[in-house]
Design an enzyme around this catalytic site. Structure first.
Site, mmCIF file in Angstrom:
data_model
loop_
_atom_site.group_PDB
_atom_site.id
_atom_site.type_symbol
_atom_site.label_atom_id
_atom_site.label_comp_id
_atom_site.label_asym_id
_atom_site.label_seq_id
_atom_site.Cartn_x
_atom_site.Cartn_y
_atom_site.Cartn_z
ATOM 1 N N LYS A 61 0.651 -1.368 -0.393
ATOM 2 C CA LYS A 61 0.148 0.000 -0.078
ATOM 3 C C LYS A 61 1.064 0.951 0.056
ATOM 4 C CE LYS A 61 -2.821 -2.853 2.553
ATOM 5 N NZ LYS A 61 -2.656 -3.412 3.427
ATOM 6 N N CYS A 74 19.890 -9.391 -37.061
ATOM 7 C CA CYS A 74 18.656 -9.798 -38.096
ATOM 8 C C CYS A 74 19.474 -10.695 -39.126
ATOM 9 C CB CYS A 74 17.925 -8.394 -38.563
ATOM 10 S SG CYS A 74 17.159 -7.780 -36.944
ATOM 11 N N HIS A 121 16.271 -24.560 -15.646
ATOM 12 C CA HIS A 121 17.501 -25.478 -14.628
ATOM 13 C C HIS A 121 17.333 -26.797 -15.359
ATOM 14 C CE1 HIS A 121 18.498 -22.560 -11.489
ATOM 15 N NE2 HIS A 121 19.396 -22.185 -12.641
ATOM 16 N N CYS A 123 20.558 -4.093 -36.765
ATOM 17 C CA CYS A 123 20.694 -4.766 -35.629
ATOM 18 C C CYS A 123 21.281 -6.070 -36.130
ATOM 19 C CB CYS A 123 19.186 -5.936 -35.503
ATOM 20 S SG CYS A 123 18.951 -7.033 -34.998
ATOM 21 N N SER A 160 20.489 -5.598 -24.327
ATOM 22 C CA SER A 160 21.155 -4.576 -25.052
ATOM 23 C C SER A 160 20.362 -4.901 -26.649
ATOM 24 C CB SER A 160 21.804 -4.790 -25.357
ATOM 25 O OG SER A 160 23.274 -5.915 -25.578
ATOM 26 N N GLN A 210 20.432 -16.734 -24.800
ATOM 27 C CA GLN A 210 21.743 -16.854 -24.406
ATOM 28 C C GLN A 210 21.840 -18.434 -24.029
ATOM 29 O OE1 GLN A 210 24.783 -13.822 -23.168
ATOM 30 N NE2 GLN A 210 22.472 -12.561 -22.714
ATOM 31 N N HIS A 246 15.769 -12.733 -28.919
ATOM 32 C CA HIS A 246 16.730 -14.100 -28.691
ATOM 33 C C HIS A 246 17.859 -14.446 -27.535
ATOM 34 C CE1 HIS A 246 19.164 -10.263 -27.297
ATOM 35 N NE2 HIS A 246 19.962 -10.497 -26.878
ATOM 36 N N HIS A 255 15.908 -7.648 -30.658
ATOM 37 C CA HIS A 255 15.707 -8.396 -31.691
ATOM 38 C C HIS A 255 15.278 -9.927 -31.195
ATOM 39 C CE1 HIS A 255 16.369 -10.708 -35.587
ATOM 40 N NE2 HIS A 255 16.168 -11.491 -35.099
ATOM 41 N N ASN A 280 17.537 -13.132 -21.399
ATOM 42 C CA ASN A 280 17.137 -11.590 -20.834
ATOM 43 C C ASN A 280 15.990 -10.505 -21.757
ATOM 44 O OD1 ASN A 280 18.715 -11.724 -19.080
ATOM 45 N ND2 ASN A 280 20.294 -10.903 -19.571
ATOM 46 N N PHE A 314 13.192 -2.925 -6.688
ATOM 47 C CA PHE A 314 14.193 -2.648 -6.473
ATOM 48 C C PHE A 314 14.656 -3.912 -5.640
ATOM 49 C CE2 PHE A 314 12.812 1.188 -8.057
ATOM 50 C CZ PHE A 314 14.115 1.668 -9.244
ATOM 51 N N GLN A 373 13.948 -9.718 -0.308
ATOM 52 C CA GLN A 373 11.750 -9.112 0.560
ATOM 53 C C GLN A 373 11.021 -9.340 -0.927
ATOM 54 O OE1 GLN A 373 10.598 -6.012 0.142
ATOM 55 N NE2 GLN A 373 9.188 -5.634 2.062
ATOM 56 N N GLY A 409 18.960 -5.229 -18.846
ATOM 57 C CA GLY A 409 19.987 -5.342 -19.098
ATOM 58 C C GLY A 409 20.315 -5.885 -21.325
ATOM 59 N N GLU A 449 17.512 -6.734 1.301
ATOM 60 C CA GLU A 449 17.486 -7.395 -0.076
ATOM 61 C C GLU A 449 19.227 -7.706 0.142
ATOM 62 O OE1 GLU A 449 15.440 -4.597 -0.561
ATOM 63 O OE2 GLU A 449 14.187 -5.093 -0.790
ATOM 64 N N HIS A 455 12.686 -9.335 -36.783
ATOM 65 C CA HIS A 455 12.623 -8.022 -35.424
ATOM 66 C C HIS A 455 12.104 -8.432 -34.515
ATOM 67 C CE1 HIS A 455 15.934 -5.842 -33.590
ATOM 68 N NE2 HIS A 455 15.228 -4.805 -34.482
HETATM 69 O O1 LIG Z 1 12.299 2.041 2.050
HETATM 70 P P1 LIG Z 1 12.138 2.517 0.727
HETATM 71 O O2 LIG Z 1 13.059 3.577 0.665
HETATM 72 O O3 LIG Z 1 10.801 3.002 0.213
HETATM 73 O O4 LIG Z 1 12.392 2.064 -0.287
HETATM 74 C C1 LIG Z 1 14.210 0.833 -0.731
HETATM 75 O O5 LIG Z 1 14.712 0.568 -0.138
HETATM 76 C C2 LIG Z 1 14.081 -1.404 0.719
HETATM 77 C C3 LIG Z 1 14.960 -1.534 1.704
HETATM 78 O O6 LIG Z 1 16.371 -2.173 1.114
HETATM 79 C C4 LIG Z 1 13.598 -1.879 -0.453
HETATM 80 O O7 LIG Z 1 12.990 -3.518 -0.226
HETATM 81 C C5 LIG Z 1 12.742 -0.740 -1.540
HETATM 82 O O8 LIG Z 1 12.670 -2.222 -2.690
HETATM 83 C C6 LIG Z 1 13.933 -0.048 -2.048
HETATM 84 O O9 LIG Z 1 12.594 0.646 -3.089
HETATM 85 O O1 LIG Z 2 25.240 -10.592 -22.347
HETATM 86 P P1 LIG Z 2 24.508 -9.403 -22.809
HETATM 87 O O2 LIG Z 2 22.949 -9.478 -23.034
HETATM 88 O O3 LIG Z 2 25.131 -8.078 -23.546
HETATM 89 O O4 LIG Z 2 24.303 -8.619 -21.529
HETATM 90 C C1 LIG Z 2 23.417 -9.175 -20.258
HETATM 91 O O5 LIG Z 2 23.348 -10.473 -20.122
HETATM 92 C C2 LIG Z 2 24.701 -10.608 -19.511
HETATM 93 C C3 LIG Z 2 24.126 -12.168 -18.993
HETATM 94 O O6 LIG Z 2 23.522 -12.201 -17.761
HETATM 95 C C4 LIG Z 2 24.763 -9.888 -18.197
HETATM 96 O O7 LIG Z 2 26.486 -10.399 -17.657
HETATM 97 C C5 LIG Z 2 25.214 -8.897 -18.472
HETATM 98 O O8 LIG Z 2 25.030 -7.804 -17.227
HETATM 99 C C6 LIG Z 2 23.348 -8.285 -18.680
HETATM 100 O O9 LIG Z 2 23.739 -6.868 -19.587
#
Ligand SMILES: O=P(O)(O)O[C@H]1O[C@H](CO)[C@@H](O)[C@H](O)[C@H]1O
Ligand SMILES: O=P(O)(O)O[C@H]1O[C@H](CO)[C@@H](O)[C@H](O)[C@H]1O
Lengths: 350, 350
Positions: free
Chosen positions: B30, B55, B283, B52, B163, B170, B168, B166, B155, B314, B325, B161, B319, B115
């Site tokens: 909330k 492609c 896995h 790209c 980039s 890994q 894909h 397209h 990803n 975040f 959490q 992350g 965390e 793409h």
């Molecule tokens: O408590 P805040 O600043 O609102 O929230 C931030 O810190 C918390 C504790 O590290 C995290 O759980 C939240 O995800 C983050 O956004």
């Molecule tokens: O390999 P990419 O797509 O360039 O990179 C992405 O995937 C990787 C593997 O999960 C990570 O290590 C990188 O931090 C992320 O940016």
């Protein structure tokens, strides 16, 4: 075949505090980046913001008004993740479905009444007041029967989920010892039982001899990039004397902690000439009523930036499903940080 | 005092696959959000983008040209984090400084020449070709003497992350078993030795009875929110039959995997009517030459979004230093996902 060299070749490194390995790919820092870039907000903030719920005198979400505080100020988080009055209990259905209630206290710690400041821009005397507040809170919360661990931390910067730029930190104090500190409890205990010295005492002395990962030191503390760092510019502050928690620090040591906190965060800000985001926090002995001679006080800094003020490291994909991975070596990161000016970039351009 | 209720009260839940606990704060969803909001890019992409590097026919960073591929295509990552020719070796200085070389192969897997597509928008027949490519790669890489684990993952989305939009995935295949899968190896082995059945076979059957965390199923697979999920909308796909790796799947089961991959990602896209970012990965059993009857094939999905297309969770501060959490319960997340339309929001607005 060439000889293995941990500065050049992909390898794993062992983190003796968690007992886990991380992956290092030194050659990979050369790859171009076409992914997400972060917004760089170099905002100039007023010393008092009428819309900030952490500034003195302003109203908070709960309806309460902050006092007209002059240095530091702490209060119970209006959106605490842990609550005091949680009914005790367990849910168990076989060995695959297990839950148990968790209670605790969440607090917010304002570091200064001045909305425009950050730790590296504060005076050491004023950071010392933050250290004193940490001590007071650790003492008060830690003395309670229902608190087994007091986690003090700071989230800084919007990219670290911090929702308010006013200089502040948090405390989440829980009945049970959290995951990361329980790993560190076990490894430190084992080491202490075998050697009669704390793990970080031996580790720090080795690092002081080797010198290659040391960033800065004063009489009581050292800041360094740990051998097993996983975030690009991850660092630790370690006390020279093996103390298990904040309350064992002498008056001089408390000032030295404030001093090194400032020195390290100045390096961070100077790296990309931007207010450097991170999550930082103190790891110290649980407050479970036991003696903890194995615990050695330290502070972790986990900053997300990698290449510039706008390009961060994503801990995703392989990192979440496999092993945390870094693209530059701990030694390379230490070298870059160590060579930076000791004067904050903003005070130079004034 | 009230009775403990894991739908209402803060609590810890146990993850039997990793052997670790997570923190749940149901009441906390909330709280208002004043922090960083993500850019929502609802881009309309052309089927072929001349800029790209994934492609067909286009030039890659290494200078090579992609073939004019018609369905799926895999090649060695031009910026591999793991290299094949890494000299073997160790560095050890006492018990606190340990490094050892790691070698392996990194590949990129194009899911489609188009793409503009993403998995939820692809036809099941074409996703089936991705599954077949996973099988081929797992078989080829896994048969090698120097590969002990084949990590297949995707990803998706700039905030994860990724980039390049397209479609894909890994593969990072390594000599050693990575951290997360080695935890899962241990817990599954222990369970199998005690019960003579795989952990996820028993877990899945309990969930199918309880129903409250099930999202969707077909003849061979179930998608659900695990009891111990930590990301707000974290899910798993689990095979109904206890198979240890992709190569044990029948022809029908492979098509069913493609089918449920599409169904789950349609739910994700429909949640906030945005192309939903995540890291996902399979896995399965290590390829270390041993039998692994304890291993039960599954796929994890870790999506970052929390409240809307622009507000993510975040995993910072507490965390990183304490315990991961979450702010909403697994049951609440499952309910929301389950009630969404099974038709992709884009095909409805066409
Ligand atoms: O408590 P805040 O600043 O609102 O929230 C931030 O810190 C918390 C504790 O590290 C995290 O759980 C939240 O995800 C983050 O956004
Ligand atoms: O390999 P990419 O797509 O360039 O990179 C992405 O995937 C990787 C593997 O999960 C990570 O290590 C990188 O931090 C992320 O940016």
């Amino acid at each position: 075949m060439d000889k293995f060299d941990y500065i050049e070749n992909p390898h794993r490194r062992y983190n003796p505090l968690t007992g886990e390995w991380i992956l290092v790919s030194p050659h990979r820092s050369k790859r171009p980046w076409q992914g997400q870039v972060e917004k760089v907000v170099e905002d100039v903030r007023p010393p008092h913001d009428p819309n900030c719920y952490l500034c003195p005198r302003n109203e908070r979400v709960g309806g309460e008004n902050n006092p007209d505080y002059k240095d530091v100020y702490s209060f119970q988080n209006d959106f605490s993740a842990l609550l005091q009055d949680t009914p005790k209990g367990k849910f168990e259905d076989g060995e695959l479905f297990k839950a148990e209630s968790e209670s605790g206290v969440c607090k917010v710690l304002c570091f200064s009444p001045d909305h425009s400041l950050t730790v590296p821009e504060m005076e050491v005397d004023n950071i010392r007041k933050v250290v004193d507040l940490w001590c007071k809170e650790y003492d008060e919360l830690g003395s309670r029967e229902d608190i087994g661990y007091v986690q003090i931390f700071e989230n800084k910067g919007a990219i670290m989920g911090c929702s308010n730029p006013h200089p502040h930190g948090q405390i989440w104090a829980s009945a049970l010892v959290p995951l990361e500190t329980s790993k560190e409890s076990e490894t430190q205990k084992e080491y202490f039982e075998q050697h009669g010295r704390t793990m970080l005492f031996d580790y720090l002395n080795s690092e002081l001899e080797k010198k290659e990962r040391i960033l800065v030191e004063n009489n009581s503390f050292v800041a360094l990039v740990p051998f097993w760092a996983v975030w690009p510019f991850e660092t630790m502050i370690i006390s020279k004397r093996p103390v298990s928690n904040l309350l064992e620090l002498t008056d001089e040591e408390k000032t030295d902690l404030a001093d090194i906190y400032k020195k390290l965060t100045i390096m961070y800000d100077n790296l990309f000439e931007v207010s450097f985001a991170y999550s930082a926090g103190l790891h110290q002995a649980p407050t479970d009523g036991e003696e903890h001679p194995e615990w050695h006080l330290h502070m972790h800094f986990y900053p997300p930036l990698l290449r510039s003020a706008s390009v961060k490291k994503f801990m995703v994909g392989y990192e979440m499903l496999g092993t945390p991975q870094r693209d530059i070596t701990a030694e390379g990161a230490a070298l870059r940080l160590r060579e930076l000016s000791k004067v904050h970039y903003k005070s130079k351009t004034k």
